[in-house]
Design a protein around this motif. Structure first.
Motif, mmCIF file in Angstrom:
data_model
loop_
_atom_site.group_PDB
_atom_site.id
_atom_site.type_symbol
_atom_site.label_atom_id
_atom_site.label_comp_id
_atom_site.label_asym_id
_atom_site.label_seq_id
_atom_site.Cartn_x
_atom_site.Cartn_y
_atom_site.Cartn_z
ATOM 1 N N UNK A 42 41.665 46.710 54.155
ATOM 2 C CA UNK A 42 42.670 47.128 53.178
ATOM 3 C C UNK A 42 42.376 48.547 52.698
ATOM 4 N N UNK A 43 43.322 49.115 51.998
ATOM 5 C CA UNK A 43 43.183 50.461 51.470
ATOM 6 C C UNK A 43 42.016 50.542 50.484
ATOM 7 N N UNK A 44 41.490 51.750 50.307
ATOM 8 C CA UNK A 44 40.333 51.949 49.436
ATOM 9 C C UNK A 44 40.554 51.389 48.033
ATOM 10 N N UNK A 45 41.768 51.511 47.518
ATOM 11 C CA UNK A 45 42.091 51.047 46.161
ATOM 12 C C UNK A 45 41.694 49.587 45.959
ATOM 13 N N UNK A 46 41.800 48.772 47.006
ATOM 14 C CA UNK A 46 41.567 47.330 46.877
ATOM 15 C C UNK A 46 40.101 46.936 47.067
ATOM 16 N N UNK A 47 39.275 47.843 47.533
ATOM 17 C CA UNK A 47 37.876 47.505 47.803
ATOM 18 C C UNK A 47 37.061 47.454 46.509
ATOM 19 N N UNK A 48 36.222 46.414 46.364
ATOM 20 C CA UNK A 48 35.370 46.237 45.172
ATOM 21 C C UNK A 48 36.194 46.389 43.884
ATOM 22 N N UNK A 49 37.359 45.747 43.868
ATOM 23 C CA UNK A 49 38.275 45.876 42.742
ATOM 24 C C UNK A 49 37.626 45.426 41.437
ATOM 25 N N UNK A 50 36.755 44.425 41.518
ATOM 26 C CA UNK A 50 36.127 43.900 40.296
ATOM 27 C C UNK A 50 35.231 44.936 39.623
ATOM 28 N N UNK A 51 34.747 45.896 40.388
ATOM 29 C CA UNK A 51 33.934 46.968 39.811
ATOM 30 C C UNK A 51 34.803 48.110 39.292
#
Length: 276
Positions: free
Chosen positions: A229-238
């Motif tokens: 997925x796009x960078x925006x969605x990576x490690x969203x919890x952080x």
């Protein structure tokens, strides 16, 4: 001058992105074509104001959302895409799980010992390199999923399966919790016969537990291409802890209620068996 050149390069790369929306493209192109040393601050202020209403509603496409964060002076944490690799084939494996919104599937796995990397993405669909907007439409066949690279010396695939079943509602094939749609259905994607056998055994154990009145509908399928997925969605919890905690709370409340019902159901079954 260097700042303008860097900004124009950033805007140019965004304009090459096939997944941004037409109105975003129009705003970015207008800004890029209008930039010069004298109006830099004016143009950036104008662009920020034009993007702000959608940014506040979290309705920018992911890469533009990252750009907006940079525009407003917020640090953007870049994803683990480049480092999400198996470096020790003997002791490292992949596991892929779909269980609703991938925002809430990362933290439970990533914070466990033995997990090397967790990447949010899309799999199981019919088109290559899909965008979030395309998957969200529910028309591509993809589901939101997480790909986990783990160290088999420290954590087993069986342990990951056990955790997975605790994170989902296995009776709901039309989505998960507040996330509705085909793209949120729960699926275990297996990469070999060993993973399939373990997944089938754990599914049967869930069925045999008698904790669920409804049928267990979680699928077990062969792993297909996993598209990050796009960078925006990576490690969203952080990146967005407040928003993540609010979403996580809803899931936890539902799961706690479901577990309580399961315990009561198990107790009732034991009592009925005693009086037969």
């Amino acid at each position: 001058m260097q700042k303008i050149q860097e900004l124009q390069k950033r805007l140019y790369n965004l304009l090459l992105n096939p997944h941004i929306r037409d109105w975003e493209r129009h705003l970015l192109k207008t800004t890029k074509d209008s930039l010069n040393e004298r109006n830099l601050n004016e143009q950036l202020t104008k662009l920020e104001a034009e993007l702000r209403p959608l940014a506040l509603r979290n309705n920018l496409t992911p890469d533009v959302a990252d750009f907006y964060q940079e525009l407003t002076g917020n640090q953007v944490k870049h994803s683990t895409k480049r480092t999400h690799l198996i470096t020790d084939p003997v002791h490292q494996q992949r596991a892929v799980f779909a269980g609703g919104c991938f925002w809430c599937m990362v933290e439970p796995f990533e914070t466990r010992p033995g997990i090397i990397s967790v990447l949010s993405g899309y799999t199981g669909g019919t088109i290559e390199n899909p965008s979030y907007d395309q998957v969200s439409s529910g028309n591509t066949g993809h589901v939101e999923a997480v790909e986990i690279i783990f160290d088999t010396k420290l954590v087993s695939y069986q342990e990951l399966l056990d955790l997975y079943w605790q994170l989902i509602d296995p009776t709901d094939a039309a989505g998960q919790f507040q996330d509705r749609g085909n793209q949120y259905r729960p699926i275990i994607f297996v990469s070999d016969e060993q993973q399939e056998n373990l997944a089938q055994k754990t599914k049967q154990a869930v069925i045999d537990s008698g904790k669920y009145k409804k049928p267990i509908l979680t699928e077990i399928k062969a792993l297909e291409t996993f598209w990050p997925a796009e960078n925006y969605h990576q490690q969203f919890y952080q990146k967005q802890p407040k928003r993540y905690k609010a979403i996580k709370r809803v899931r936890q409340q539902f799961l706690a209620y479901q577990r309580l019902r399961g315990k009561l159901r198990s107790v009732a079954q034991k009592i009925r068996r005693q009086f037969r």
